[in-house]
Scaffold this motif. Structure first.
Motif, mmCIF file in Angstrom:
data_model
loop_
_atom_site.group_PDB
_atom_site.id
_atom_site.type_symbol
_atom_site.label_atom_id
_atom_site.label_comp_id
_atom_site.label_asym_id
_atom_site.label_seq_id
_atom_site.Cartn_x
_atom_site.Cartn_y
_atom_site.Cartn_z
ATOM 1 N N UNK A 1 0.775 -1.226 0.000
ATOM 2 C CA UNK A 1 0.000 0.000 0.000
ATOM 3 C C UNK A 1 0.811 1.283 0.000
ATOM 4 N N UNK A 2 2.126 1.192 -0.004
ATOM 5 C CA UNK A 2 2.991 2.374 -0.039
ATOM 6 C C UNK A 2 3.722 2.421 -1.368
ATOM 7 N N UNK A 3 3.942 3.627 -1.873
ATOM 8 C CA UNK A 3 4.653 3.804 -3.131
ATOM 9 C C UNK A 3 6.091 4.233 -2.825
ATOM 10 N N UNK A 4 7.042 3.499 -3.389
ATOM 11 C CA UNK A 4 8.455 3.803 -3.239
ATOM 12 C C UNK A 4 8.989 4.261 -4.592
ATOM 13 N N UNK A 5 9.601 5.432 -4.607
ATOM 14 C CA UNK A 5 10.136 5.995 -5.846
ATOM 15 C C UNK A 5 11.655 6.015 -5.773
ATOM 16 N N UNK A 6 12.283 5.524 -6.829
ATOM 17 C CA UNK A 6 13.737 5.532 -6.951
ATOM 18 C C UNK A 6 14.126 6.332 -8.189
ATOM 19 N N UNK A 7 15.222 7.055 -8.080
ATOM 20 C CA UNK A 7 15.808 7.764 -9.213
ATOM 21 C C UNK A 7 17.105 7.047 -9.537
ATOM 22 N N UNK A 8 17.137 6.420 -10.703
ATOM 23 C CA UNK A 8 18.236 5.528 -11.047
ATOM 24 C C UNK A 8 19.058 6.162 -12.167
ATOM 25 N N UNK A 9 20.348 6.338 -11.890
ATOM 26 C CA UNK A 9 21.245 6.963 -12.868
ATOM 27 C C UNK A 9 22.005 5.885 -13.627
ATOM 28 N N UNK A 10 21.964 5.985 -14.947
ATOM 29 C CA UNK A 10 22.662 5.068 -15.841
ATOM 30 C C UNK A 10 23.751 5.823 -16.574
ATOM 31 N N UNK A 11 24.682 5.083 -17.113
ATOM 32 C CA UNK A 11 25.654 5.684 -18.017
ATOM 33 C C UNK A 11 25.628 4.906 -19.325
ATOM 34 N N UNK A 12 25.924 5.611 -20.402
ATOM 35 C CA UNK A 12 26.140 4.955 -21.686
ATOM 36 C C UNK A 12 27.470 5.496 -22.209
ATOM 37 N N UNK A 13 28.183 4.647 -22.927
ATOM 38 C CA UNK A 13 29.528 4.997 -23.354
ATOM 39 C C UNK A 13 29.691 4.843 -24.862
ATOM 40 N N UNK A 14 30.726 5.503 -25.352
ATOM 41 C CA UNK A 14 31.164 5.422 -26.746
ATOM 42 C C UNK A 14 30.020 5.664 -27.733
ATOM 43 N N UNK A 15 29.719 4.710 -28.608
ATOM 44 C CA UNK A 15 28.697 4.903 -29.637
ATOM 45 C C UNK A 15 27.286 4.901 -29.071
ATOM 46 N N UNK A 16 27.092 4.525 -27.824
ATOM 47 C CA UNK A 16 25.767 4.512 -27.203
ATOM 48 C C UNK A 16 25.389 5.869 -26.603
ATOM 49 N N UNK A 17 26.321 6.846 -26.603
ATOM 50 C CA UNK A 17 26.030 8.126 -25.963
ATOM 51 C C UNK A 17 24.910 8.915 -26.660
ATOM 52 N N UNK A 18 24.618 8.622 -27.901
ATOM 53 C CA UNK A 18 23.523 9.292 -28.606
ATOM 54 C C UNK A 18 22.171 8.640 -28.332
#
Length: 124
Positions: A37-54
């Motif tokens: 019955x409770x809502x838990x919110x997470x802010x998740x930081x990802x990284x992308x590298x090289x050709x995936x940066x776009x």
């Protein structure tokens, strides 16, 4: 290790050129889950590298996305002190369409029983 998670894209940072041959970009998704019955919110930081940066450029802030990523951990030593860090390396992002109805299968039409099947009679 490969994982996936869905959430709302909240932040996309600029590309950072770390060296002549290495560039990185970070982005954040908001993921909310309900438990007991409770809502838990997470802010998740990802990284992308090289050709995936776009990769994040195809999305707008607020879009619901699915992120496929690898969990990577590294050890770093400097001045005799060891440190450890973990990265969530995104390698694919997809749009999530909210409110999509599942595809319904075609049902067989109801049959009419006890119809005289003579060629001149039509059932209607």
């Amino acid at each position: 290790m490969a994982f996936e998670i869905t959430g709302r894209l909240t932040v996309v940072y600029d590309i950072i050129q770390r060296s002549e041959s290495f560039r990185v970009r970070e982005f954040v998704i908001e993921n909310s889950e309900e438990q007991n019955g409770r809502v838990f919110t997470n802010y998740i930081k990802f990284q992308c590298t090289q050709d995936k940066t776009a990769m994040p450029d195809r999305f707008s802030i607020g879009d619901e996305v699915k992120v496929l990523f690898n969990l990577k951990g590294n050890k770093w030593a400097r001045d005799g002190k060891e440190s450890y860090f973990t990265n969530l390396d995104a390698w694919r992002m997809e749009h999530i369409k909210l409110g999509e109805q599942p595809v319904q299968t075609m049902q067989q039409p109801e049959t009419i029983d006890n119809i005289d099947a003579s060629p001149d009679d039509l059932p209607f």
